[in-house]
Design an enzyme around this catalytic site. Structure first.
Site, PDB file in Angstrom:
ATOM      1  N   PHE A 155      54.376  34.554  39.976  1.00  0.00           N
ATOM      2  CA  PHE A 155      55.626  35.315  39.851  1.00  0.00           C
ATOM      3  C   PHE A 155      55.467  36.717  40.448  1.00  0.00           C
ATOM      4  O   PHE A 155      56.150  37.086  41.420  1.00  0.00           O
ATOM      5  CB  PHE A 155      56.018  35.343  38.367  1.00  0.00           C
ATOM      6  CG  PHE A 155      56.939  36.454  37.961  1.00  0.00           C
ATOM      7  CD1 PHE A 155      58.139  36.661  38.631  1.00  0.00           C
ATOM      8  CD2 PHE A 155      56.611  37.287  36.897  1.00  0.00           C
ATOM      9  CE1 PHE A 155      58.998  37.687  38.246  1.00  0.00           C
ATOM     10  CE2 PHE A 155      57.458  38.312  36.511  1.00  0.00           C
ATOM     11  CZ  PHE A 155      58.653  38.533  37.189  1.00  0.00           C
ATOM     12  N   TYR A 214      42.690  35.849  26.952  1.00  0.00           N
ATOM     13  CA  TYR A 214      43.417  36.730  27.875  1.00  0.00           C
ATOM     14  C   TYR A 214      43.054  38.191  27.594  1.00  0.00           C
ATOM     15  O   TYR A 214      42.619  38.918  28.485  1.00  0.00           O
ATOM     16  CB  TYR A 214      44.911  36.502  27.701  1.00  0.00           C
ATOM     17  CG  TYR A 214      45.778  37.188  28.719  1.00  0.00           C
ATOM     18  CD1 TYR A 214      45.707  36.855  30.069  1.00  0.00           C
ATOM     19  CD2 TYR A 214      46.711  38.151  28.336  1.00  0.00           C
ATOM     20  CE1 TYR A 214      46.526  37.472  31.006  1.00  0.00           C
ATOM     21  CE2 TYR A 214      47.538  38.764  29.267  1.00  0.00           C
ATOM     22  CZ  TYR A 214      47.445  38.419  30.603  1.00  0.00           C
ATOM     23  OH  TYR A 214      48.256  39.028  31.530  1.00  0.00           O
ATOM     24  N   TYR A 253      31.728  49.152  38.475  1.00  0.00           N
ATOM     25  CA  TYR A 253      31.631  49.136  39.949  1.00  0.00           C
ATOM     26  C   TYR A 253      32.119  50.462  40.528  1.00  0.00           C
ATOM     27  O   TYR A 253      31.571  50.966  41.502  1.00  0.00           O
ATOM     28  CB  TYR A 253      32.460  47.974  40.532  1.00  0.00           C
ATOM     29  CG  TYR A 253      31.657  46.712  40.723  1.00  0.00           C
ATOM     30  CD1 TYR A 253      31.207  45.973  39.634  1.00  0.00           C
ATOM     31  CD2 TYR A 253      31.330  46.250  42.002  1.00  0.00           C
ATOM     32  CE1 TYR A 253      30.469  44.816  39.797  1.00  0.00           C
ATOM     33  CE2 TYR A 253      30.589  45.085  42.182  1.00  0.00           C
ATOM     34  CZ  TYR A 253      30.168  44.374  41.074  1.00  0.00           C
ATOM     35  OH  TYR A 253      29.432  43.228  41.253  1.00  0.00           O
TER      36      TYR A 253
END
Ligand code: UDP
Length: 310
Positions: A11, A147, A161
């Site tokens: 979406f 999730y 990172y």
């Protein structure tokens, strides 16, 4: 610019593909179609600047990619509660292993990297509205944990990172977003109500319907995402519409817009369903000069019109 979008057939991903193609970028869209759909990008398939690879990011050999990217947008992940509960391991893997693969690619290509995180990192929040410096109230083993914790781990990895390798990373915490191309069976409240309105069925309300959400129209969200990668700000930024509605108010609005008087069907509350959610967007206003412009009634009208035409 050459841009990689993981989850580009979803979406949000497909609207991002459209926006980048329209401004003249070359878009490489990677999607395994687990929750996305070819239909969302069909209109782009004949475009010389659009490349679609149907593959799972987890197995995909990144060295096969024929060009260097300037930006990587990592969106791939099931995102509706119904989808991530159905695909819990896939959700955890794409947000952990998938995020690491994308970060390594960004490092190798010296690319910017944007991750679509979520308001779910705040869990069932004890403060309202939620500001980026709120650490959240999350059940690490609950029904939404695949999730919530997947996205929280990804945020931690991205910051590592950024700090170690100095990659230009961006974290957008997306609040409830809606609009054309949401799957009507994805289980979320707006697609459910739209589909129920189309079929003239009762509007299903989980629990007492007094829980709140704040709904952002897709075009506003895409503008926000494109602005973030132009900044030098690398901490998380909330992107959402701060107008807060109860689910009952949303149901009433659907009846008002459609002119229907659909009855409400109350169902059992979902476990660990956040009681309230509303973004504090002061940071986005300040660093992006961004604020959403489509109100819920107008956005719902556009969304319902799309499905009636489809
Ligand atoms: N909800 C509802 N009826 C539905 C679908 C959802 O009352 O048919 C409620 C759900 O319990 C939650 C809110 O609407 O409180 C938003 O749910 P959604 O799945 O859209 O997204 P979430 O914000 O929970 O990720």
């Amino acid at each position: 610019m050459n841009v990689l979008i993981t989850g580009g057939a979803g979406f949000i991903g497909s609207h991002l593909c459209d926006a980048l193609i329209n401004r003249g970028d070359k878009v490489f869209c990677l999607d395994n179609l687990i929750t996305g759909s070819r239909k969302n990008i069909e209109h782009l398939l004949g475009n010389d600047s659009f490349y679609f690879i149907e593959a799972d990011l987890i197995d995909f050999d990144m060295t096969k990619i024929p060009f260097n990217f300037e930006i990587i947008f990592h969106l791939a992940s099931p995102a509706s509660p119904k989808d991530y509960v159905r695909f819990p391991i896939e959700t955890l893997r794409v947000n952990s292993i998938g995020t690491e693969k994308c970060l390594n690619l960004a490092l190798k290509m010296n690319a910017k990297f944007l991750f679509t995180s979520t308001s779910e990192v705040y869990g069932d929040p004890l403060v309202n509205p939620q500001k980026e410096d709120y650490w959240g109230n999350v059940n690490p083993i609950g029904p939404r944990s695949m999730y919530d914790e997947g996205k929280r781990y990804a945020e931690a990895l991205i910051m590592a990172y950024h700090r170690v390798h100095k990659i230009k990373t961006y974290i957008a915490r997306i609040f409830n977003t809606y609009g054309p191309r949401m799957r009507l069976d994805d289980g979320r409240v707006i697609p459910n109500f739209v589909s129920q309105a189309i079929h003239k069925r009762p509007l299903t309300i989980y629990g007492d319907g007094k829980q709140t959400r704040s709904f952002c129209y897709i075009d506003d969200l895409i503008k926000g995402l494109l602005l973030i990668v132009e900044t030098d700000y690398h901490m998380p930024v909330n992107i959402g519409n701060p107008s807060e509605f109860t689910i009952i108010e949303l149901a009433e609005l659907v009846n008002k817009i459609t002119g229907l008087e659909l009855p409400f069907e109350f169902k059992e509350a979902l476990p660990d369903d956040p009681r309230q959610r509303r973004p504090d967007i002061e940071l986005a206003k300040k660093i992006l000069g961004w604020t959403p412009s489509v109100n819920l009634e107008d956005g719902l009208r556009k969304t319902i019109t799309f499905y009636l035409r489809d």
